[in-house]
Design a protein around this motif. Structure first.
Motif, PDB file in Angstrom:
ATOM      1  N   ARG A  94       0.825  -1.217   0.000  1.00 10.71           N
ATOM      2  CA  ARG A  94       0.000   0.000   0.000  1.00 10.71           C
ATOM      3  C   ARG A  94       0.858   1.266   0.000  1.00 10.71           C
ATOM      4  NH1 ARG A  94      -5.035  -1.737   0.479  1.00 10.71           N
ATOM      5  NH2 ARG A  94      -5.499  -3.617   1.680  1.00 10.71           N
ATOM      6  N   THR A  95       1.946   1.246   0.746  1.00  9.66           N
ATOM      7  CA  THR A  95       2.755   2.463   0.863  1.00  9.66           C
ATOM      8  C   THR A  95       3.763   2.613  -0.266  1.00  9.66           C
ATOM      9  OG1 THR A  95       4.402   1.347   2.252  1.00  9.66           O
ATOM     10  CG2 THR A  95       2.529   2.389   3.370  1.00  9.66           C
ATOM     11  N   ARG A  96       4.167   1.483  -0.876  1.00  8.39           N
ATOM     12  CA  ARG A  96       5.221   1.460  -1.904  1.00  8.39           C
ATOM     13  C   ARG A  96       6.489   2.110  -1.340  1.00  8.39           C
ATOM     14  NH1 ARG A  96       1.279   1.011  -6.058  1.00  8.39           N
ATOM     15  NH2 ARG A  96      -0.312  -0.191  -4.964  1.00  8.39           N
ATOM     16  N   ASP A  97       6.943   3.176  -1.973  1.00 12.39           N
ATOM     17  CA  ASP A  97       8.170   3.829  -1.509  1.00 12.39           C
ATOM     18  C   ASP A  97       7.885   5.088  -0.691  1.00 12.39           C
ATOM     19  OD1 ASP A  97       9.928   1.975  -2.671  1.00 12.39           O
ATOM     20  OD2 ASP A  97       9.744   2.960  -4.617  1.00 12.39           O
ATOM     21  N   ALA A  98       6.613   5.370  -0.427  1.00 15.44           N
ATOM     22  CA  ALA A  98       6.271   6.569   0.341  1.00 15.44           C
ATOM     23  C   ALA A  98       6.638   6.369   1.809  1.00 15.44           C
ATOM     24  CB  ALA A  98       4.789   6.870   0.214  1.00 15.44           C
ATOM     25  N   PRO A  99       7.240   7.357   2.442  1.00 17.11           N
ATOM     26  CA  PRO A  99       7.613   7.199   3.855  1.00 17.11           C
ATOM     27  C   PRO A  99       6.405   7.193   4.775  1.00 17.11           C
ATOM     28  CG  PRO A  99       8.081   9.429   3.100  1.00 17.11           C
ATOM     29  CD  PRO A  99       7.670   8.657   1.889  1.00 17.11           C
ATOM     30  N   LEU A 100       6.549   6.515   5.904  1.00 24.27           N
ATOM     31  CA  LEU A 100       5.532   6.523   6.944  1.00 24.27           C
ATOM     32  C   LEU A 100       5.863   7.637   7.926  1.00 24.27           C
ATOM     33  CD1 LEU A 100       5.327   2.680   7.452  1.00 24.27           C
ATOM     34  CD2 LEU A 100       3.409   4.128   6.749  1.00 24.27           C
ATOM     35  N   VAL A 101       4.891   8.508   8.159  1.00 25.95           N
ATOM     36  CA  VAL A 101       5.127   9.674   9.024  1.00 25.95           C
ATOM     37  C   VAL A 101       4.007   9.763  10.057  1.00 25.95           C
ATOM     38  CG1 VAL A 101       6.349  10.953   7.222  1.00 25.95           C
ATOM     39  CG2 VAL A 101       3.862  11.163   7.430  1.00 25.95           C
ATOM     40  N   PRO A 102       4.276  10.388  11.199  1.00 25.46           N
ATOM     41  CA  PRO A 102       3.206  10.598  12.185  1.00 25.46           C
ATOM     42  C   PRO A 102       2.133  11.523  11.610  1.00 25.46           C
ATOM     43  CG  PRO A 102       5.374  10.917  13.177  1.00 25.46           C
ATOM     44  CD  PRO A 102       5.577  10.866  11.695  1.00 25.46           C
ATOM     45  N   VAL A 103       0.858  11.168  11.802  1.00 29.29           N
ATOM     46  CA  VAL A 103      -0.227  11.999  11.272  1.00 29.29           C
ATOM     47  C   VAL A 103      -1.161  12.505  12.367  1.00 29.29           C
ATOM     48  CG1 VAL A 103      -0.173  11.039   8.942  1.00 29.29           C
ATOM     49  CG2 VAL A 103      -1.578   9.935  10.687  1.00 29.29           C
ATOM     50  N   VAL A 104      -1.349  11.723  13.411  1.00 32.23           N
ATOM     51  CA  VAL A 104      -2.262  12.155  14.462  1.00 32.23           C
ATOM     52  C   VAL A 104      -1.854  11.489  15.782  1.00 32.23           C
ATOM     53  CG1 VAL A 104      -3.986  10.334  14.104  1.00 32.23           C
ATOM     54  CG2 VAL A 104      -4.710  12.541  15.013  1.00 32.23           C
ATOM     55  N   ARG A 105      -2.052  12.228  16.881  1.00 30.54           N
ATOM     56  CA  ARG A 105      -1.737  11.703  18.204  1.00 30.54           C
ATOM     57  C   ARG A 105      -3.021  11.620  19.022  1.00 30.54           C
ATOM     58  NH1 ARG A 105       2.310  14.489  22.751  1.00 30.54           N
ATOM     59  NH2 ARG A 105       2.260  12.739  24.240  1.00 30.54           N
ATOM     60  N   LEU A 106      -3.236  10.465  19.652  1.00 27.34           N
ATOM     61  CA  LEU A 106      -4.420  10.263  20.477  1.00 27.34           C
ATOM     62  C   LEU A 106      -3.984   9.942  21.906  1.00 27.34           C
ATOM     63  CD1 LEU A 106      -5.635   9.873  17.594  1.00 27.34           C
ATOM     64  CD2 LEU A 106      -7.173   8.187  18.596  1.00 27.34           C
ATOM     65  N   ARG A 107      -4.468  10.737  22.835  1.00 25.41           N
ATOM     66  CA  ARG A 107      -4.249  10.436  24.253  1.00 25.41           C
ATOM     67  C   ARG A 107      -5.600  10.104  24.863  1.00 25.41           C
ATOM     68  NH1 ARG A 107      -0.683  15.618  25.754  1.00 25.41           N
ATOM     69  NH2 ARG A 107      -1.948  16.426  24.051  1.00 25.41           N
ATOM     70  N   SER A 108      -5.676   8.943  25.474  1.00 23.06           N
ATOM     71  CA  SER A 108      -6.952   8.446  25.978  1.00 23.06           C
ATOM     72  C   SER A 108      -6.845   8.066  27.445  1.00 23.06           C
ATOM     73  CB  SER A 108      -7.399   7.210  25.178  1.00 23.06           C
ATOM     74  OG  SER A 108      -7.418   7.470  23.785  1.00 23.06           O
ATOM     75  N   THR A 109      -7.919   8.328  28.162  1.00 21.11           N
ATOM     76  CA  THR A 109      -8.074   7.819  29.519  1.00 21.11           C
ATOM     77  C   THR A 109      -9.108   6.702  29.447  1.00 21.11           C
ATOM     78  OG1 THR A 109      -7.571   9.961  30.492  1.00 21.11           O
ATOM     79  CG2 THR A 109      -8.699   8.348  31.886  1.00 21.11           C
ATOM     80  N   VAL A 152      10.572 -11.648  -4.062  1.00 18.19           N
ATOM     81  CA  VAL A 152       9.760 -11.062  -5.132  1.00 18.19           C
ATOM     82  C   VAL A 152       8.921  -9.914  -4.587  1.00 18.19           C
ATOM     83  CG1 VAL A 152       7.767 -11.505  -6.624  1.00 18.19           C
ATOM     84  CG2 VAL A 152       9.693 -13.096  -6.614  1.00 18.19           C
ATOM     85  N   LEU A 153       8.277 -10.112  -3.437  1.00 12.90           N
ATOM     86  CA  LEU A 153       7.410  -9.077  -2.869  1.00 12.90           C
ATOM     87  C   LEU A 153       8.207  -7.850  -2.416  1.00 12.90           C
ATOM     88  CD1 LEU A 153       4.796 -11.128  -0.811  1.00 12.90           C
ATOM     89  CD2 LEU A 153       4.732 -10.408  -3.206  1.00 12.90           C
ATOM     90  N   ASP A 154       9.488  -8.019  -2.177  1.00  7.55           N
ATOM     91  CA  ASP A 154      10.331  -6.893  -1.779  1.00  7.55           C
ATOM     92  C   ASP A 154      11.064  -6.262  -2.968  1.00  7.55           C
ATOM     93  OD1 ASP A 154       9.747  -6.868   0.936  1.00  7.55           O
ATOM     94  OD2 ASP A 154      11.277  -8.361   1.411  1.00  7.55           O
ATOM     95  N   SER A 155      10.814  -6.789  -4.154  1.00  7.18           N
ATOM     96  CA  SER A 155      11.579  -6.334  -5.312  1.00  7.18           C
ATOM     97  C   SER A 155      11.015  -5.038  -5.904  1.00  7.18           C
ATOM     98  CB  SER A 155      11.588  -7.416  -6.400  1.00  7.18           C
ATOM     99  OG  SER A 155      10.298  -7.567  -6.963  1.00  7.18           O
ATOM    100  N   ALA A 156      11.891  -4.281  -6.537  1.00  4.22           N
ATOM    101  CA  ALA A 156      11.476  -3.055  -7.226  1.00  4.22           C
ATOM    102  C   ALA A 156      10.533  -3.391  -8.390  1.00  4.22           C
ATOM    103  CB  ALA A 156      12.703  -2.306  -7.732  1.00  4.22           C
ATOM    104  N   ARG A 157      10.737  -4.541  -9.011  1.00  2.00           N
ATOM    105  CA  ARG A 157       9.896  -4.920 -10.147  1.00  2.00           C
ATOM    106  C   ARG A 157       8.444  -5.116  -9.721  1.00  2.00           C
ATOM    107  NH1 ARG A 157      11.160 -10.026 -14.275  1.00  2.00           N
ATOM    108  NH2 ARG A 157       9.373  -9.666 -15.689  1.00  2.00           N
ATOM    109  N   TYR A 158       8.241  -5.753  -8.579  1.00  2.00           N
ATOM    110  CA  TYR A 158       6.880  -5.975  -8.065  1.00  2.00           C
ATOM    111  C   TYR A 158       6.206  -4.655  -7.713  1.00  2.00           C
ATOM    112  CZ  TYR A 158       3.399  -7.168  -4.469  1.00  2.00           C
ATOM    113  OH  TYR A 158       2.265  -7.256  -3.697  1.00  2.00           O
ATOM    114  N   LEU A 159       6.921  -3.766  -7.038  1.00  2.00           N
ATOM    115  CA  LEU A 159       6.345  -2.478  -6.670  1.00  2.00           C
ATOM    116  C   LEU A 159       6.037  -1.652  -7.916  1.00  2.00           C
ATOM    117  CD1 LEU A 159       8.520  -1.507  -3.563  1.00  2.00           C
ATOM    118  CD2 LEU A 159       6.270  -2.609  -3.623  1.00  2.00           C
ATOM    119  N   ALA A 160       6.872  -1.764  -8.931  1.00  4.62           N
ATOM    120  CA  ALA A 160       6.613  -1.058 -10.189  1.00  4.62           C
ATOM    121  C   ALA A 160       5.344  -1.594 -10.850  1.00  4.62           C
ATOM    122  CB  ALA A 160       7.812  -1.200 -11.131  1.00  4.62           C
ATOM    123  N   LEU A 161       5.109  -2.903 -10.734  1.00  5.13           N
ATOM    124  CA  LEU A 161       3.889  -3.484 -11.283  1.00  5.13           C
ATOM    125  C   LEU A 161       2.654  -2.912 -10.576  1.00  5.13           C
ATOM    126  CD1 LEU A 161       2.099  -5.485 -12.808  1.00  5.13           C
ATOM    127  CD2 LEU A 161       2.790  -7.254 -11.164  1.00  5.13           C
TER     128      LEU A 161
END
Length: 513
Positions: free
Chosen positions: A108-123, A343-352
């Protein structure tokens, strides 16, 4: 000892909105067979959710968080299984997203970095419901949540939200009836099912994030229906990627089927699209299916041979047959599994995957794609039938032997394409396409079992040679070879009967209305 490898927990839960002014749960004594309701006190939870900048995980109802507080502090990746059911994959706390979890979302992410988007503090104020024998039936909690949107530097942007919600989570050994009973009790007290399926989804919505919506426009033309089918198979391909990485049962097979369905649709309906786009896609899908087949085919063959050995009477087992088969399985399985992951970690698969997204975003439709769907789709399905007919006639005209085996294998592939063509057309052609697809599947099954027998004989010959070279008796391997040869002959005799049903002209006539 501290946990170092990810672990998976199946999470089945329901979320609720409390009535105005309510801050606690109703009395749950006796609900779902509970004999004890024990408060667990209050827990402070602090979770930072990660995603790509364009929220690809959220769009797929996947959540990834780093949470502190509570008994399960760590990284949590939640993958949807069914409505209200998710697999939570846990990894120990670390400063960055663990590589094991990064790999599970790579489709789903391909080569896009994972970054913090939201912080939840719960009691959280939780209670556990126990049944007879001290069995944990469920945990029910009230969470007071404060959400803050995070910017590119992981700092709060100023957009916030706050709410209170209730959650009922099924115990590890309890059945869904427990949640049904709790649902009735909670609804009677004024609670209602929550609008959002996760805290992250609500936090994103209420702090100004916009999650991309999927394709909603209903198909109109013949080409639209093919694209809709391709979209569904691409979604399946992407969703099955983490299941294959986790080595879940049948995952490799299902992913391979999705890739084959995609390729079949592009091939069957290729005259409706720009072949400069679809033919390279088809070649890459063929590559992927072949690579996945290394693992899947070995899995099937190993199980087949083990079952054949188990069915033999003891006196017919001469030499260390099971040990030799086990060693063969281990050797090939280790190599095939590593190859699949590579194969699943290959550049060819992500390009597909990127190329499939590009095709779906702007289908390169030709003149035929704009045709009225019923007649156009029926014509393509019947053309696929014609190819099956020709190949079966060619194969059955040959004398028994390798050439005939190869021709029957070719007929099997044509039957599979005809079946997939009908599946793609079923939303338009309805029942006739469904019946045609089932008959083609019957033909495919007989021919597939025949091909499995051919492959099994080749492997049994290799095992017999290895046993002989090691000074072991090759009797059992020869016996199994003979059984497989007889099975192949029996399937060839069965083929005309199955084909006669599939070739019923009334089914083909129904496709044309």
């Amino acid at each position: 000892m501290a946990r170092t490898e990810p672990e998976t927990v199946r999470e089945t839960e329901r979320k609720y909105t409390l009535p105005p002014g309510a801050v606690a749960l109703p009395d749950l004594a006796g609900a779902g067979g509970a004999v004890a309701v024990l408060p667990q006190g209050r827990t402070e939870l602090d979770a930072v959710y990660h995603d790509t900048a364009d929220l690809r995980l959220a769009a797929a109802s996947v959540t990834l968080r780093r949470r502190t507080g509570g008994a399960d502090a760590g990284w949590h990746l939640k993958l949807p299984v069914a409505a209200g059911v998710r697999d939570e994959i846990r990894a120990p706390l670390s400063e960055t997203v663990p590589d094991a979890l990064v790999r599970l979302v790579r489709s789903r992410t391909r080569d896009a970095p994972l970054v913090p988007v939201v912080r939840l503090r719960s009691t959280r104020a939780a209670s556990r419901l126990y049944g007879a024998g001290n069995a944990l039936l469920a945990e029910v909690s009230v969470d007071t949540v404060r959400a803050a949107r995070l910017g590119a530097d992981s700092a709060p942007t100023g957009a916030t939200a706050a709410w209170t919600e209730a959650e009922a989570e099924l115990g590890p050994e309890a059945g869904p009836a427990v949640l049904d009973a709790l649902d009735a009790r909670l609804r009677a007290a004024g609670l209602r099912p929550a609008r959002y399926g996760s805290k992250q989804a609500r936090a994103l919505a209420e702090t100004g994030f916009v999650v991309a919506a999927g394709e909603e426009r209903p198909p109109v033309t013949a080409g639209d229906h093919v694209v809709a089918y391709a979209r569904a198979q691409t979604a399946a391909l992407v969703a099955l990627d983490p299941a294959v990485r986790r080595d879940l049962p049948d995952a490799v097979h299902q992913m391979r089927v999705a890739s084959r369905r995609l390729r079949s649709a592009l091939r069957t309906y290729r005259s409706w699209f720009d072949r400069a786009v679809t033919e390279p896609l088809g070649e890459e899908l063929r590559w992927l299916a072949a690579e996945l087949g290394v693992d899947r085919d070995h899995e099937v063959l190993s199980a087949r041979l083990a079952a054949r050995i188990d069915a033999l009477p003891g006196p017919l087992l001469t030499g260390p047959v099971r040990a030799r088969l086990g060693a063969w399985h281990t050797e090939h399985r280790t190599g095939s599994r590593a190859r699949t992951l590579a194969v699943l970690d290959s550049a060819r698969y992500l390009a597909l995957l990127d190329a499939l997204d590009a095709f779906l975003a702007a289908p390169p439709a030709g003149p035929g794609a704009g045709a009225a769907p019923a007649e156009a789709l029926a014509g393509r399905v019947l053309a696929a039938y014609g190819r099956v007919k020709d190949r079966i006639e060619d194969a059955t005209a040959l004398a028994p032997g390798p050439a005939r085996d190869l021709a029957l294998h070719s007929a099997r592939k044509a039957a599979k394409r005809a079946r997939y063509a009908a599946e793609a057309a079923r939303p338009v052609l309805g029942g006739p396409a469904g019946r045609f697809a089932r008959r083609m599947k019957d033909v495919q099954t007989v021919l597939g079992e025949h091909q499995d027998s051919v492959v099994a004989r080749e492997t049994l010959r290799d095992l017999a040679r290895a046993a002989h070279a090691a000074g072991e008796s090759a009797f059992t391997w020869g016996l199994l070879y003979g059984e497989e040869a007889a099975r192949g002959e029996r399937l060839e005799r069965e083929l005309p009967r199955v084909w006669m049903k599939a070739a019923d002209r009334r089914i083909r006539a129904a496709l044309n209305g």
